[in-house]
Design an enzyme around this catalytic site. Structure first.
Site, mmCIF file in Angstrom:
data_model
loop_
_atom_site.group_PDB
_atom_site.id
_atom_site.type_symbol
_atom_site.label_atom_id
_atom_site.label_comp_id
_atom_site.label_asym_id
_atom_site.label_seq_id
_atom_site.Cartn_x
_atom_site.Cartn_y
_atom_site.Cartn_z
ATOM 1 N NE ARG A 1 11.712 -10.913 0.623
ATOM 2 C CZ ARG A 1 11.834 -9.915 -0.253
ATOM 3 N NH1 ARG A 1 11.693 -10.160 -1.527
ATOM 4 N NH2 ARG A 1 12.073 -8.700 0.132
ATOM 5 C CG ASP B 1 17.275 -6.798 -4.396
ATOM 6 O OD1 ASP B 1 17.375 -7.966 -3.976
ATOM 7 O OD2 ASP B 1 16.383 -6.430 -5.178
ATOM 8 N NE ARG C 1 19.621 -32.117 -14.178
ATOM 9 C CZ ARG C 1 19.866 -32.524 -15.421
ATOM 10 N NH1 ARG C 1 20.158 -31.656 -16.374
ATOM 11 N NH2 ARG C 1 19.797 -33.810 -15.720
ATOM 12 C CB THR D 1 17.241 -2.407 0.013
ATOM 13 O OG1 THR D 1 17.855 -3.130 -1.072
ATOM 14 C CG2 THR D 1 18.318 -1.586 0.685
ATOM 15 C CG MET E 1 15.937 -12.708 -4.341
ATOM 16 S SD MET E 1 15.105 -12.056 -2.853
ATOM 17 C CE MET E 1 16.487 -11.989 -1.713
ATOM 18 N N GLY E 2 17.795 -10.044 -7.251
ATOM 19 C CA GLY E 2 18.501 -8.877 -7.800
ATOM 20 C C GLY E 2 17.883 -8.473 -9.129
ATOM 21 C CB THR F 1 -0.874 0.029 1.279
ATOM 22 O OG1 THR F 1 -1.611 -1.179 1.336
ATOM 23 C CG2 THR F 1 -1.810 1.231 1.272
ATOM 24 C CB THR G 1 8.752 2.141 2.358
ATOM 25 O OG1 THR G 1 8.205 0.913 1.902
ATOM 26 C CG2 THR G 1 8.260 2.461 3.747
ATOM 27 C CD GLU H 1 13.811 3.666 -5.451
ATOM 28 O OE1 GLU H 1 13.573 2.548 -5.976
ATOM 29 O OE2 GLU H 1 13.934 4.714 -6.108
#
Lengths: 343, 343, 343, 343
Positions: D275, D128, D266, D126, D170-171, D73, D106, D104
């Protein structure tokens, strides 16, 4: 039914998982209600308890320790204890049955109460793996996991300094933790209460390994006594509960090895970290199954019995069986481990 | 004796611990010599091997994978395979006996060779726990440990976002990993190949949990097929080896749950991390004991037999027994887990 | 160039990662050759070394300890030491430059050699985080990680028994490990060498926490001395190297707290496990970057300098700067931690 | 003061530690009261919150996720949002100031509110590591730790099968997680959004490593796009939040490598486990310090500012600074890592 749970004796990882599964099973399968007695038998005797709702046991499978607290109170030695008082306390608080989770002392108390007519069943707890009536209980695997990890660490620092490393683990009367963690970590000597080994033999193993350019790892159970040194170490293993003790066998041995072999030697006493923290997956599964079985035993009215692991099955055994002497490391298991010692 | 070791089929944590203890036991107890065949049966057939000294197996108890490498070569299908060629290869390289460490296919090959007169014994390996002739083998406990840890992590992020989390674990034909890791992590639904469950039932469980304000955790074995959706998921579980697969059952289920319940849902396919890395203490002990037993079987000339765990004992069993069908999760074990599902 | 590497002083996780990245960088970027001196300066002085090929450093980023071994030999105190002998030894074995990885003593030796004309650069190592010229070095984060995990475990067993738990961690002169691990574990008191705290104050904190129904966790650095008890603990912190020591401050404090507050109290001395085993990801990255920088310093001929972390950058600093006194925990950092103590 | 806390955006380990230390600091140092808004800005806007007592934040330093829940939100897009409504809501519920913990988006919302006169301060989050105004934030180190551990596992199974292993981390916009975890795990190629690398180059690295008998490890950030394949992978990285995505770059790359090099390859997509779960010691310390600083900022009335790490210090920075573009991996850091690639 309205069922009371208590945890008694030394804590170990998995107690909360037993509580959780018994409560969830009772609420969902039978519509039971639960209370948790605080600090073991004391809570039952003194009527000190909390209601246990589904919400209260949420997320408990992975939490170490016990949300109920524990103590070493014995149901027959407490001034307000004994079957008459306990029966009254149960009536007063509307408790239909008790699930007692604990070690040898706790289960002995539970059995005596059951003989005296109190509706009680047991769940075996022994981080040392010293109960005969079950293949394993929860807590033991977590202790092995923690000790193995610690020994992996000791090995890298030992090798870097060409030192002999001594690791003292739990096991006052039996050597299961030393046997399994030592085997897992590739120890060069494992010393357990059940087997007499002389200091000369230990030093020989240490020197053999050191002379091959390796860093010896010696794993010793806190209750081990070297052959011929019974008097020297007397008083080292006597504390009622005090793990780890001041100047335990690990420290004593470290000095002896260093003095006699001239090899730099360092002790680490693992102590309380072996019994704390999140249980392993193995222990969570076992504890969860024990909790489910204990609740079934209550509904079978199998008073004086407990849940037990046999092979891959959870079975019912008489508490009398559980109390029939310590489960020691048998000689063949020690001989098997010994193959990897020394040379 | 001069003994050859090989590891075959998918790798799993503990293979190196088997190799280490067999080699150390042989050198120290019997004065044996060892060679390691590279890449399973291929190395034996093609005479591709390395000598294994005490030095070579140093520190291996804790190392994942296999220093010998592995492959899916079958001893009877390889152009230079078959008992005649293998007998010649063994003679040429002076090999007296072979210890074959592997799963169902490997053990079937070993048995056929033993029947054809080749001196071979086996060590069972199955990360999925699908072999009947042993209570457990090494690798399974490590997989449970990794999966349980991953699910603990999924739960905290799931709860923060009020999402449904799906975790796909290994298990093409049997659901042991899903059952144990799901029970350990407190999953709200566990889906395994042995049990038909409809999508409606799964969604009902998810909604029940979500409506209590919780974040549902659904654990699914890669070989699970939802009842009534056999065609929809056809082709999802067919890859010969390819764990994790593109668009596996976890992803399919995630989309179905999200679409039908409207609850935000995320999939995680644990994949290869379940079979890599350092073995747990439990698996190291088991693998070490298997290695010792396998070496003893060689000296007993118990060709066509393998090491096996029964309760707490390591015993000898005929390879024929090991090959007598898959060990599936029995209904009572599933019912036991189901107590903790949904509502 | 032909470059020699050595590790000296106490080992810590990350040494191998430094060796690996320096060697790989040199081979791939400059075509260098490498040798590794065994057991620190001793290996350089005595010409005891091994060639280090790419193969030899394979997989080392994750391995604890040091494959080169370490010792406390000082380059100027050894009978065959001193710049003249070392210059000759380097010429004899064709060594163009030396990378010395070690703590304060090692870097002091390296600096003196550089001043005396020996081509040497440094890499700072201090598990205690007591070097001024770098924000952090490798090993510290791993120690924090291990200590934090151990304290998480101590808390669950402490809470179950309503005990006060004392954890003694490394830090003879500075309290960084105690400060960070204690803050991470939510300790109720953190005791460090830099700050005088009286036993009365400690007991007050313990009693405040206990009276709120919690189990106090007291983290103490091995070099802490309670205000007013300097004589009582004299001799407890004196051993040249001996971590963990017999009857260290943790044990002393445990008895004092139990005796004066009446609260059951248990000590755990973490000892050598803090410096062993696989480095954390953080330490592997830092050590890898230090190794790369050290090699660049060699090719810059920046003798008498070392790699250092400033913010997120790896920079070059003069060894003189690194030796300018201990980096103690500054008061504001202690005050920040203190917010969470006691009450 | 009566202070409201909220967590917004994707969750990460350490959020609870921020909440805990801010609350404890406020209660103990200033006598503040606290409320926690549920699900980020939504809770503030809709007045959905809970009181936060000392008891409520007990033990939170080590718990992953956020007890407050989170959502995406935005304070200006919500129908009842905007400064006027928020001011009224704060007055209605007696809230004097808000601490907004988030990334960022927020922090951008917080800054706009501060400009519009709402008393709000920020804490940067963050996973990341893409915020310019702070060296690091909590969550990043835990992600590195989890990814490094997973890659260690992938390596052992990769080596056993002589396979190429691809790990997607992630990233979406920056490659910090890939860079650090790849360097820690000894990856042979690291692919990040900031650096264009062609498929041919990747395959060359893979083949070089494979031809040396090794098992290549390729680490790829989810937002990486191979040079010359922009169209082929279009649509793979677009999902608003969906980590891990169906058929992400890891899977795409796996197929390309296998097809073009013929080397069995693989993929493993680490996804949400990066996270979740308990924060590392490093992240707990950082989050705890951020929480303390944020509370001090409130009492300084430093509206529109946030806590930030610079070197080893926690400092105050203007939110405007935090929002001044992404912090990308600079070329020198990538070149440094590249030294260890391929050959």
């Amino acid at each position: 039914m309205r069922i009371g749970l208590l945890t008694s004796g030394g804590d170990c990882p998995g107690l909360n998982a037993v509580i959780r599964s018994a409560v969830l099973h009772g609420i969902k399968s039978y519509g039971d209600e639960f209370v948790g007695f605080r600090s073991g038998w004391r809570g039952l005797i003194e009527g000190d308890y909390m209601e246990l709702s589904r919400q209260d046991v949420r997320g408990l499978a992975r939490e170490g320790g016990t949300i109920l607290g524990t103590s070493r109170t014995h149901p027959y030695n407490h001034p307000k204890g004994g079957p008459e008082n306990i029966r009254k306390a149960m009536r007063r608080h509307d408790i239909d049955a008790v699930i007692a989770i604990g070690g040898e002392g706790t289960l002995a108390g539970a059995r005596r109460l059951a003989v005296d007519g109190i509706p009680v069943v047991g769940v075996p707890k022994t981080i040392d793996n010293d109960l005969k009536a079950t293949d394993y209980t929860f807590g033991f695997d977590t202790a092995i996991s923690i000790a193995t990890d610690a020994m992996d660490r000791l090995r890298t620092t030992g090798e870097s300094h060409h030192r002999c490393m001594v690791a003292e683990v739990m096991g006052r009367h039996v050597g299961w933790i030393a046997l399994h963690s030592g085997m897992a970590a590739g120890a060069h000597a494992i010393l357990i209460p059940e087997q007499k080994v002389s200091l000369d033999q230990i030093n020989e193993w240490v020197e053999q390994v050191h002379s091959r350019g390796r860093s010896p790892l010696v794993v010793v159970a806190e209750g081990f006594i070297p052959e011929g040194a019974e008097e020297a170490v007397a008083g080292k293993g006597q504390e009622a509960d005090g793990r780890p003790r001041l100047g335990g066998i690990g420290e004593w041995l470290t000095h002896q090895i260093e003095e006699r072999t001239g090899i730099e030697t360092r002790n680490t006493t693992l102590g309380h970290i072996q019994r704390g923290g999140n249980p392993t997956g193995y222990d969570r599964v076992l504890a969860t199954r024990f909790g489910i079985k204990a609740l079934d035993l209550v509904h079978e009215q199998a008073w004086g019995h407990m849940a037990s692991l046999r092979g891959t099955e959870i079975v019912k055994v008489d508490l009398a069986e559980a109390l029939d002497g310590l489960k020691e490391v048998p000689l063949p298991r020690y001989e098997e481990a010994k193959i990897l010692f020394g040379r």
